[in-house]
Write a protein that holds these residues in place. Structure first.
Motif, PDB file in Angstrom:
ATOM      1  N   THR A   1       0.929  -1.060   0.015  1.00 12.47           N
ATOM      2  CA  THR A   1       0.051   0.138  -0.155  1.00 12.47           C
ATOM      3  C   THR A   1       1.073   1.374   0.070  1.00 12.47           C
ATOM      4  OG1 THR A   1      -1.550  -1.305   1.085  1.00 12.47           O
ATOM      5  CG2 THR A   1      -1.859   1.339   1.136  1.00 12.47           C
ATOM      6  N   CYS A   2       0.567   2.112  -1.158  1.00 11.42           N
ATOM      7  CA  CYS A   2       1.340   3.344  -1.065  1.00 11.42           C
ATOM      8  C   CYS A   2       0.588   4.498  -1.132  1.00 11.42           C
ATOM      9  CB  CYS A   2       2.395   3.502  -2.387  1.00 11.42           C
ATOM     10  SG  CYS A   2       3.580   1.938  -2.428  1.00 11.42           S
ATOM     11  N   VAL A   3       1.097   5.690  -0.876  1.00  7.25           N
ATOM     12  CA  VAL A   3       0.758   7.026  -1.014  1.00  7.25           C
ATOM     13  C   VAL A   3       1.079   7.475  -2.485  1.00  7.25           C
ATOM     14  CG1 VAL A   3       0.384   9.344  -0.237  1.00  7.25           C
ATOM     15  CG2 VAL A   3       0.440   7.569   1.577  1.00  7.25           C
ATOM     16  N   VAL A   4       0.057   7.753  -3.210  1.00  3.13           N
ATOM     17  CA  VAL A   4       0.657   8.160  -4.842  1.00  3.13           C
ATOM     18  C   VAL A   4       0.393   9.766  -4.767  1.00  3.13           C
ATOM     19  CG1 VAL A   4       0.413   7.705  -7.164  1.00  3.13           C
ATOM     20  CG2 VAL A   4       0.221   5.758  -5.783  1.00  3.13           C
ATOM     21  N   PHE A   5       1.344  10.318  -5.657  1.00  3.43           N
ATOM     22  CA  PHE A   5       1.010  11.900  -5.813  1.00  3.43           C
ATOM     23  C   PHE A   5       1.905  12.236  -6.761  1.00  3.43           C
ATOM     24  CE2 PHE A   5       4.355  11.206  -2.558  1.00  3.43           C
ATOM     25  CZ  PHE A   5       5.229  12.224  -3.077  1.00  3.43           C
ATOM     26  N   GLN A   6       1.555  13.600  -7.359  1.00  2.00           N
ATOM     27  CA  GLN A   6       2.299  14.092  -8.696  1.00  2.00           C
ATOM     28  C   GLN A   6       3.457  15.106  -7.877  1.00  2.00           C
ATOM     29  OE1 GLN A   6       1.540  13.384 -11.878  1.00  2.00           O
ATOM     30  NE2 GLN A   6       0.191  11.856 -10.867  1.00  2.00           N
ATOM     31  N   ALA A   7       4.647  14.920  -8.462  1.00  2.00           N
ATOM     32  CA  ALA A   7       5.627  15.948  -8.294  1.00  2.00           C
ATOM     33  C   ALA A   7       6.522  15.931  -9.391  1.00  2.00           C
ATOM     34  CB  ALA A   7       6.644  15.371  -7.124  1.00  2.00           C
ATOM     35  N   GLY A   8       6.806  17.318  -9.744  1.00  2.03           N
ATOM     36  CA  GLY A   8       7.597  17.422 -10.932  1.00  2.03           C
ATOM     37  C   GLY A   8       7.082  17.015 -12.139  1.00  2.03           C
ATOM     38  N   GLY A   9       5.868  16.634 -12.484  1.00  4.45           N
ATOM     39  CA  GLY A   9       5.383  16.035 -13.423  1.00  4.45           C
ATOM     40  C   GLY A   9       5.351  14.679 -13.554  1.00  4.45           C
ATOM     41  N   TYR A  10       5.736  14.134 -12.632  1.00  5.78           N
ATOM     42  CA  TYR A  10       5.882  12.714 -12.525  1.00  5.78           C
ATOM     43  C   TYR A  10       4.854  11.946 -11.395  1.00  5.78           C
ATOM     44  CZ  TYR A  10      10.408  12.838 -14.795  1.00  5.78           C
ATOM     45  OH  TYR A  10      11.395  13.164 -15.790  1.00  5.78           O
TER      46      TYR A  10
ATOM     47  N   ALA B   1       9.339  20.720   3.459  1.00  4.65           N
ATOM     48  CA  ALA B   1       9.926  20.684   2.285  1.00  4.65           C
ATOM     49  C   ALA B   1       8.859  20.560   1.216  1.00  4.65           C
ATOM     50  CB  ALA B   1      10.987  19.752   1.939  1.00  4.65           C
ATOM     51  N   ASN B   2       9.146  21.382   0.083  1.00  3.47           N
ATOM     52  CA  ASN B   2       8.446  21.088  -1.115  1.00  3.47           C
ATOM     53  C   ASN B   2       8.769  19.931  -1.867  1.00  3.47           C
ATOM     54  OD1 ASN B   2       7.315  21.405  -3.561  1.00  3.47           O
ATOM     55  ND2 ASN B   2       7.125  23.553  -3.427  1.00  3.47           N
ATOM     56  N   ALA B   3       7.919  18.946  -2.207  1.00  2.58           N
ATOM     57  CA  ALA B   3       8.199  17.853  -2.924  1.00  2.58           C
ATOM     58  C   ALA B   3       8.876  17.968  -4.080  1.00  2.58           C
ATOM     59  CB  ALA B   3       7.175  16.848  -3.196  1.00  2.58           C
ATOM     60  N   ASP B   4       8.246  19.089  -5.091  1.00  3.57           N
ATOM     61  CA  ASP B   4       8.776  19.437  -6.275  1.00  3.57           C
ATOM     62  C   ASP B   4      10.369  19.966  -6.073  1.00  3.57           C
ATOM     63  OD1 ASP B   4       6.750  18.843  -7.807  1.00  3.57           O
ATOM     64  OD2 ASP B   4       5.597  20.876  -7.632  1.00  3.57           O
ATOM     65  N   MET B   5      10.695  20.674  -4.982  1.00  2.29           N
ATOM     66  CA  MET B   5      11.869  21.394  -4.849  1.00  2.29           C
ATOM     67  C   MET B   5      12.993  20.157  -4.286  1.00  2.29           C
ATOM     68  SD  MET B   5      13.912  24.036  -5.068  1.00  2.29           S
ATOM     69  CE  MET B   5      12.958  25.269  -5.203  1.00  2.29           C
ATOM     70  N   LEU B   6      12.234  19.484  -3.323  1.00  2.04           N
ATOM     71  CA  LEU B   6      13.237  18.452  -2.858  1.00  2.04           C
ATOM     72  C   LEU B   6      13.460  17.339  -3.763  1.00  2.04           C
ATOM     73  CD1 LEU B   6      14.154  17.240   0.102  1.00  2.04           C
ATOM     74  CD2 LEU B   6      12.200  15.833   0.092  1.00  2.04           C
ATOM     75  N   LEU B   7      12.829  17.078  -4.663  1.00  2.35           N
ATOM     76  CA  LEU B   7      12.959  15.990  -5.747  1.00  2.35           C
ATOM     77  C   LEU B   7      13.741  16.427  -6.931  1.00  2.35           C
ATOM     78  CD1 LEU B   7       9.964  13.760  -4.999  1.00  2.35           C
ATOM     79  CD2 LEU B   7      12.268  13.398  -4.054  1.00  2.35           C
ATOM     80  N   PHE B   8      12.937  17.674  -7.632  1.00  2.00           N
ATOM     81  CA  PHE B   8      13.566  18.022  -8.791  1.00  2.00           C
ATOM     82  C   PHE B   8      14.020  19.446  -8.992  1.00  2.00           C
ATOM     83  CE2 PHE B   8       9.825  14.825  -9.126  1.00  2.00           C
ATOM     84  CZ  PHE B   8      10.749  13.990  -9.718  1.00  2.00           C
ATOM     85  N   GLN B   9      14.122  20.161  -7.576  1.00  2.00           N
ATOM     86  CA  GLN B   9      14.613  21.568  -7.698  1.00  2.00           C
ATOM     87  C   GLN B   9      13.730  22.478  -8.605  1.00  2.00           C
ATOM     88  OE1 GLN B   9      17.475  19.138  -8.205  1.00  2.00           O
ATOM     89  NE2 GLN B   9      17.128  19.193  -6.126  1.00  2.00           N
ATOM     90  N   LEU B  10      12.261  22.178  -8.355  1.00  2.00           N
ATOM     91  CA  LEU B  10      11.276  23.026  -9.345  1.00  2.00           C
ATOM     92  C   LEU B  10      10.585  23.770  -8.079  1.00  2.00           C
ATOM     93  CD1 LEU B  10      10.300  20.269 -11.723  1.00  2.00           C
ATOM     94  CD2 LEU B  10      11.713  22.347 -12.074  1.00  2.00           C
ATOM     95  N   ALA B  11      10.267  24.794  -8.139  1.00  2.00           N
ATOM     96  CA  ALA B  11       9.542  25.763  -7.292  1.00  2.00           C
ATOM     97  C   ALA B  11       7.882  25.493  -7.672  1.00  2.00           C
ATOM     98  CB  ALA B  11       9.805  27.197  -7.548  1.00  2.00           C
ATOM     99  N   SER B  12       7.292  25.380  -6.649  1.00  3.09           N
ATOM    100  CA  SER B  12       5.658  25.216  -7.004  1.00  3.09           C
ATOM    101  C   SER B  12       5.060  25.598  -5.490  1.00  3.09           C
ATOM    102  CB  SER B  12       5.392  23.888  -7.072  1.00  3.09           C
ATOM    103  OG  SER B  12       5.765  22.856  -6.251  1.00  3.09           O
ATOM    104  N   SER B  13       3.560  25.455  -5.609  1.00  5.13           N
ATOM    105  CA  SER B  13       2.890  25.795  -4.512  1.00  5.13           C
ATOM    106  C   SER B  13       2.152  24.691  -3.805  1.00  5.13           C
ATOM    107  CB  SER B  13       2.073  26.970  -4.556  1.00  5.13           C
ATOM    108  OG  SER B  13       2.708  28.324  -4.945  1.00  5.13           O
ATOM    109  N   PRO B  14       2.680  23.910  -2.700  1.00  2.13           N
ATOM    110  CA  PRO B  14       2.045  22.756  -2.306  1.00  2.13           C
ATOM    111  C   PRO B  14       0.573  23.035  -1.773  1.00  2.13           C
ATOM    112  CG  PRO B  14       4.121  23.177  -1.258  1.00  2.13           C
ATOM    113  CD  PRO B  14       3.717  24.254  -2.076  1.00  2.13           C
TER     114      PRO B  14
END
Length: 132
Positions: A15-24, A46-59
């Motif tokens: 069982t996993c939590v699935v979400f979107q980050a950096g377009g993935y 931390a913002n997932a987009d920044m943590l994983l892909f160095q992309l700015a976004s608004s959680p």
């Protein structure tokens, strides 16, 4: 990905939590997620987009996780869902790719409904990786 179960058809799943980050599409074993909030309420986050892909976004959602320092929150920009992923379809990263990945928490890949899903190791996911 360790919290395995057996489905109605005998297929082993996790069982996993699935979400979107950096377009993935991204998945993390649900046992690492303590709760999901609509606002940030932890001093460490931390913002997932920044943590994983160095992309700015608004959680718009916050997953509360735990690391060696205690609770922290991972901001995601979309809804998340629980999914039971078939263990047979989870593929560890080949050693060469794992050694060269700039994403320490990335531990595997899978195709779910014809879509690439990045699998994260909840033990190696931490806001500490953002610190210089």
């Amino acid at each position: 990905m360790n919290s395995k179960q057996t489905g109605h058809d005998g297929t082993r799943t996790v069982t996993c939590v699935v979400f979107q980050a950096g377009g993935y599409q991204v998945a993390i074993d649900a046992r690492y997620v303590q709760r999901i909030d609509s606002h940030c309420c932890q001093p460490r986050h931390a913002n997932a987009d920044m943590l994983l892909f160095q992309l700015a976004s608004s959680p718009s959602r916050w997953l509360t996780l735990r690391d060696a320092e205690g609770s922290w929150q991972l901001g995601i920009g979309s809804e998340s869902r629980l999914a039971r992923l078939p263990v047979a379809q989870l593929h560890s990263l080949p050693p060469l790719i794992a050694a060269r990945s700039g994403m320490p928490a990335l531990c595997g890949l899978m195709l779910e409904q014809q879509r690439l899903t990045l699998l994260l190791d909840g033990q190696r996911l931490s806001p500490l990786v953002l610190q210089p």
